[in-house]
Design a protein around this motif. Structure first.
Motif, PDB file in Angstrom:
ATOM      1  N   UNK A  60       0.801  -1.218   0.000  1.00  0.00           N
ATOM      2  CA  UNK A  60       0.000   0.000   0.000  1.00  0.00           C
ATOM      3  C   UNK A  60       0.836   1.271   0.000  1.00  0.00           C
ATOM      4  N   UNK A  61       2.120   1.140   0.346  1.00  0.00           N
ATOM      5  CA  UNK A  61       2.957   2.344   0.397  1.00  0.00           C
ATOM      6  C   UNK A  61       3.911   2.419  -0.793  1.00  0.00           C
ATOM      7  N   UNK A  62       3.725   1.518  -1.751  1.00  0.00           N
ATOM      8  CA  UNK A  62       4.653   1.479  -2.886  1.00  0.00           C
ATOM      9  C   UNK A  62       4.711   2.782  -3.682  1.00  0.00           C
ATOM     10  N   UNK A  63       3.604   3.491  -3.873  1.00  0.00           N
ATOM     11  CA  UNK A  63       3.734   4.761  -4.612  1.00  0.00           C
ATOM     12  C   UNK A  63       4.694   5.738  -3.939  1.00  0.00           C
ATOM     13  N   UNK A  64       4.706   5.758  -2.592  1.00  0.00           N
ATOM     14  CA  UNK A  64       5.620   6.668  -1.891  1.00  0.00           C
ATOM     15  C   UNK A  64       7.062   6.196  -2.076  1.00  0.00           C
ATOM     16  N   UNK A 117       5.876   2.792   6.958  1.00  0.00           N
ATOM     17  CA  UNK A 117       5.578   1.366   6.840  1.00  0.00           C
ATOM     18  C   UNK A 117       4.337   1.206   5.984  1.00  0.00           C
ATOM     19  N   UNK A 118       4.161  -0.002   5.517  1.00  0.00           N
ATOM     20  CA  UNK A 118       2.975  -0.242   4.707  1.00  0.00           C
ATOM     21  C   UNK A 118       1.776  -0.536   5.617  1.00  0.00           C
ATOM     22  N   UNK A 119       0.645  -0.828   5.010  1.00  0.00           N
ATOM     23  CA  UNK A 119      -0.582  -1.075   5.766  1.00  0.00           C
ATOM     24  C   UNK A 119      -0.485  -2.413   6.517  1.00  0.00           C
ATOM     25  N   UNK A 120      -1.493  -2.710   7.296  1.00  0.00           N
ATOM     26  CA  UNK A 120      -1.592  -4.024   7.935  1.00  0.00           C
ATOM     27  C   UNK A 120      -0.453  -4.299   8.890  1.00  0.00           C
ATOM     28  N   UNK A 175       1.156   3.457   4.789  1.00  0.00           N
ATOM     29  CA  UNK A 175       0.304   3.228   3.630  1.00  0.00           C
ATOM     30  C   UNK A 175      -1.005   2.601   4.102  1.00  0.00           C
ATOM     31  N   UNK A 176      -2.043   2.797   3.329  1.00  0.00           N
ATOM     32  CA  UNK A 176      -3.337   2.202   3.667  1.00  0.00           C
ATOM     33  C   UNK A 176      -3.959   1.679   2.370  1.00  0.00           C
ATOM     34  N   UNK A 185       3.160  11.554  15.831  1.00  0.00           N
ATOM     35  CA  UNK A 185       1.975  11.856  15.020  1.00  0.00           C
ATOM     36  C   UNK A 185       1.924  10.843  13.884  1.00  0.00           C
ATOM     37  N   UNK A 186       0.773  10.275  13.676  1.00  0.00           N
ATOM     38  CA  UNK A 186       0.607   9.258  12.627  1.00  0.00           C
ATOM     39  C   UNK A 186      -0.166   9.848  11.446  1.00  0.00           C
ATOM     40  N   UNK A 187       0.322   9.547  10.241  1.00  0.00           N
ATOM     41  CA  UNK A 187      -0.393   9.957   9.030  1.00  0.00           C
ATOM     42  C   UNK A 187      -0.664   8.699   8.212  1.00  0.00           C
ATOM     43  N   UNK A 188      -1.920   8.327   8.095  1.00  0.00           N
ATOM     44  CA  UNK A 188      -2.305   7.143   7.333  1.00  0.00           C
ATOM     45  C   UNK A 188      -2.742   7.615   5.940  1.00  0.00           C
ATOM     46  N   UNK A 189      -2.148   7.038   4.902  1.00  0.00           N
ATOM     47  CA  UNK A 189      -2.389   7.542   3.550  1.00  0.00           C
ATOM     48  C   UNK A 189      -2.880   6.410   2.648  1.00  0.00           C
TER      49      UNK A 189
END
Lengths: 569, 109
Positions: free
Chosen positions: A40-44, A83-86, A111-112, A167-171
């Motif tokens: 889920x975080x691969x684009x970043x 980190x990625x999701x999950x 990532x989400x 601070x957490x940012x879920x994207x």
């Protein structure tokens, strides 16, 4: 409109959410990110190469979060982890809780799964926003690509302002894939203003009239960068001082009026001073239970001046007679400006008593026995060079020995998991500290229990040739638990035996580090020379007495004057 | 003994959950709660009891949440219904074709 006119009109440049996010990180001054990629975080991660931001691939997301914590502690800038999701996101949780409990500025980006799939139990979907609500200062789910600049600017501001925290940012993935006009800019957020409270006069009056005053310093001093101001006030007043585990380094531990760390494993002179003082000047500390012992009997004769950057800490556990909430630097400066009294004659007998206690109860290093005495080794190590080491600890007996016996003359050179007590903190925190300040000599002090919690990060040391030196104190057991079972559970040793540990030196060599094992006292000097002078990541494996305990100790439920002292081995 | 608070929240994601979670984690039980829209945010009224915990400290802990605009201790008073509240209440009495809504009303009745 014809095709030809459409071609003639210049199209505004567009940018993906991922590239925008990375651009914002760079604009915020981020130079290093600790992380681990995934779906889920691969684009970043696709946007990272060429951005100018250094990415450190740890071997577990917990390592990334704790390395960001170590980076943040030594720089007072926000550390960044990704980190990625999950499972990637859930593996950050311990690190975030660690940063929350110790007030460390960290920004975690997760990532989400795509927005449309959120709430459907999609592959690697987990509600990390919900999971982390109690352990972050604030959190976001970015649902619109256009919000990225504002959320990042605000997240970094919140992480570092006031009492810092994670601070957490879920994207969600679709937010990072979508494109918007590249001209979007980050807003500027003004720093919070700092007003000096009206009670300064009351504080000065209390200080001028006290016969047995004492500074009780905590981690808030390092957090605020207020070490110069607190040192100046201590010099101005001549009052003695004690500090908490996280306050070590606020004033030099070899300062003539410093009595040591207080609390459960503190110096007896420090605890006695607290119990006898008539004025406690609490500076960036929060009456933590490990520091106070039995709270009702803590500093029983003292009026309390409480200074803290977080107003919610004042009066939380102990009533403040004079409350000074707000910016620590401003308060300390205001106190120093107005403290024009001379109480040297009034406090002379008190200081003499404090210093006599310090001499009488000084640490001893003449432990009987054949085994290497860990306190003596740590003292020798920390005093081996004129410049202080930066020491990152794990959690357990060795953590207390470091706090008791190592010399800290500068703030932010003692990295320890004070609030959460996270075994596995030391190695990744040391990695973060060394990458932030490559000119410093960074030593990780760990135990045979703790090191195995994040042993995989030895591979990170090797991959990036991060020059961190490790001292591994091996008592073949979970030593602090064993000590408590010995003292408070009638010697019923339950699940503390680690006598089947791997050969740690061999293990370190497999990871590509230099390594040695020592087990006799006559090997210590030469081994420390090797550890501190041989360049490159290395591990010194030190076998110590499996029955060694940390002394003195305030038993649970007792007041700090009731310290017990057992046999040193 | 209950303590009564009025809390203005931003409309940010998780604001309500974050606030309620903090109150419970700090050792206070939520006895009564009412929530309504307030401008672009929300207005939350609570009655909480803390069994010896200090409500002033709780108020400071809540106030430091980024989602919280203001928190005030208030006297206990019944929720003042607005015209909009009455309209919503009336709307709930109107039979609906939405089976979930019917079921919900029946359960309440």
């Amino acid at each position: 409109m014809t095709a030809s006119t459409a071609e003639a009109r210049p199209q505004p440049a567009r940018i993906s959410g991922a590239r925008l996010l990375v651009r914002c990180l760079a604009e915020l001054g981020v130079d290093t990110v600790f992380g681990y990629p995934g779906g889920a975080i691969m684009p970043i991660y696709d946007a990272l190469p060429g951005s100018g931001i250094r990415h450190i691939l740890t071997r577990h997301e917990q390592g990334a979060a704790l390395a960001a914590d170590g980076y943040a502690r030594v720089t007072r800038k926000a550390g960044v982890c990704m980190a990625t999701s999950g499972p990637g996101a859930t593996n950050l949780v311990t690190g975030l809780a660690n940063s929350m409990l110790d007030s460390v500025p960290v920004v975690a980006i997760t990532g989400q799964v795509p927005t449309a799939m959120m709430g459907t139990d999609a592959f690697q979907e987990v509600d990390v926003f919900g999971i982390t609500l109690p352990i972050v200062k604030h959190s976001y789910i970015i649902r619109d690509t256009a919000d990225i600049p504002e959320v990042l600017a605000e997240a970094f501001h919140l992480a570092t302002e006031g009492r810092p925290g994670p601070v957490l940012i879920d994207v969600p993935k679709d937010v990072t894939v979508a494109e918007i006009e590249a001209s979007v800019r980050m807003p500027r957020i003004a720093p919070t203003s700092t007003a000096v409270p009206a009670a300064i006069g009351d504080a000065v009056e209390a200080m001028a009239g006290a016969s047995r005053p004492l500074f009780y310093m905590g981690g808030g001093i390092e957090i605020a960068g207020a070490e110069d101001e607190v040192r100046a006030l201590i010099e101005r007043t001549g009052f003695p001082s004690v500090c908490t585990l996280k306050g070590l380094g606020a004033v030099p531990t070899d300062h003539p009026d410093f009595l040591g760390m207080l609390g459960m494993h503190g110096m007896r002179a420090a605890n006695l001073a607290v119990q006898e003082c008539d004025l406690l000047i609490v500076t960036g500390a929060r009456f933590d239970d490990r520091a106070t012992g039995k709270l009702d009997e803590f500093a029983p004769h003292a009026r309390v001046i409480h200074m803290d950057g977080d107003p919610a800490e004042i009066g939380k556990l102990r009533k403040a007679d004079v409350a000074l909430p707000g910016d620590l630097i401003s308060n300390l400066n205001a106190l120093k400006r107005q403290a024009d009294f001379d109480s040297s004659a009034r406090i002379a007998a008190w200081k003499a008593r404090c210093l006599a206690n310090r001499r009488e109860h000084a640490w001893r290093y003449d432990a009987p026995g054949e085994f290497i005495y860990a306190p003596a080794l740590l003292k020798a190590m920390s005093e081996r060079s004129e410049n202080d080491l930066t020491i990152a600890c794990d959690v357990g007996q060795h953590q207390m020995w470091v706090a008791q016996h190592c010399r800290f003359r500068r703030p932010r050179t003692h990295l320890t998991s004070g609030g959460l007590g996270t075994m596995g903190y030391g190695l990744p925190a040391g990695i973060g500290a060394k990458l932030a300040h490559p000119e410093e000599t960074v030593v990780v002090v760990s135990g045979d229990g703790s090191i195995m919690m994040n042993i995989q990060e030895l591979a990170t040391l090797k991959r990036y040739d991060i020059d961190v030196r490790i001292v591994l104190l091996d008592n073949s057991s979970l030593g602090m638990v064993r000590q408590w079972q010995e003292l408070f559970f009638a010697g019923n040793y339950s699940e503390i035996d680690l006598s089947d540990n791997p050969d740690f030196a061999a293990l370190a060599r497999v990871f590509g580090l230099q390594a040695r094992t020592i087990e006799r006292r006559d090997q210590v000097d030469e081994a420390l020379d090797w550890l501190l002078n041989e360049p490159g990541p290395s591990l010194l494996h030190v076998r110590i007495d499996p029955t060694a305990n940390v002394w003195p100790l305030v038993p649970p439920g007792k007041n700090n004057a009731d310290m017990i002292q057992g046999e040193t081995r | 003994m209950s303590n009564h608070f009025e809390i203005r929240l931003k409309s940010s994601e998780g604001a309500l959950l974050r606030t309620l979670g903090l109150i419970q984690r700090r050792g206070f039980a939520i006895a009564e709660m009412a929530l309504r829209a307030d401008g672009e945010g929300q207005l939350l009224r609570l009655a909480v009891s803390g069994q010896g915990r200090c409500p002033e400290i709780l108020a400071r802990q809540v106030a430091r949440l980024h989602d919280v605009i203001t928190i005030e201790r208030i006297e206990h008073e019944p929720w003042q219904a607005t015209v909009a509240d009455c309209a919503r209440a009336l709307a709930n009495l109107v039979p609906s074709s939405d089976p979930w809504r019917l079921a919900s009303n029946e359960m309440r009745g």
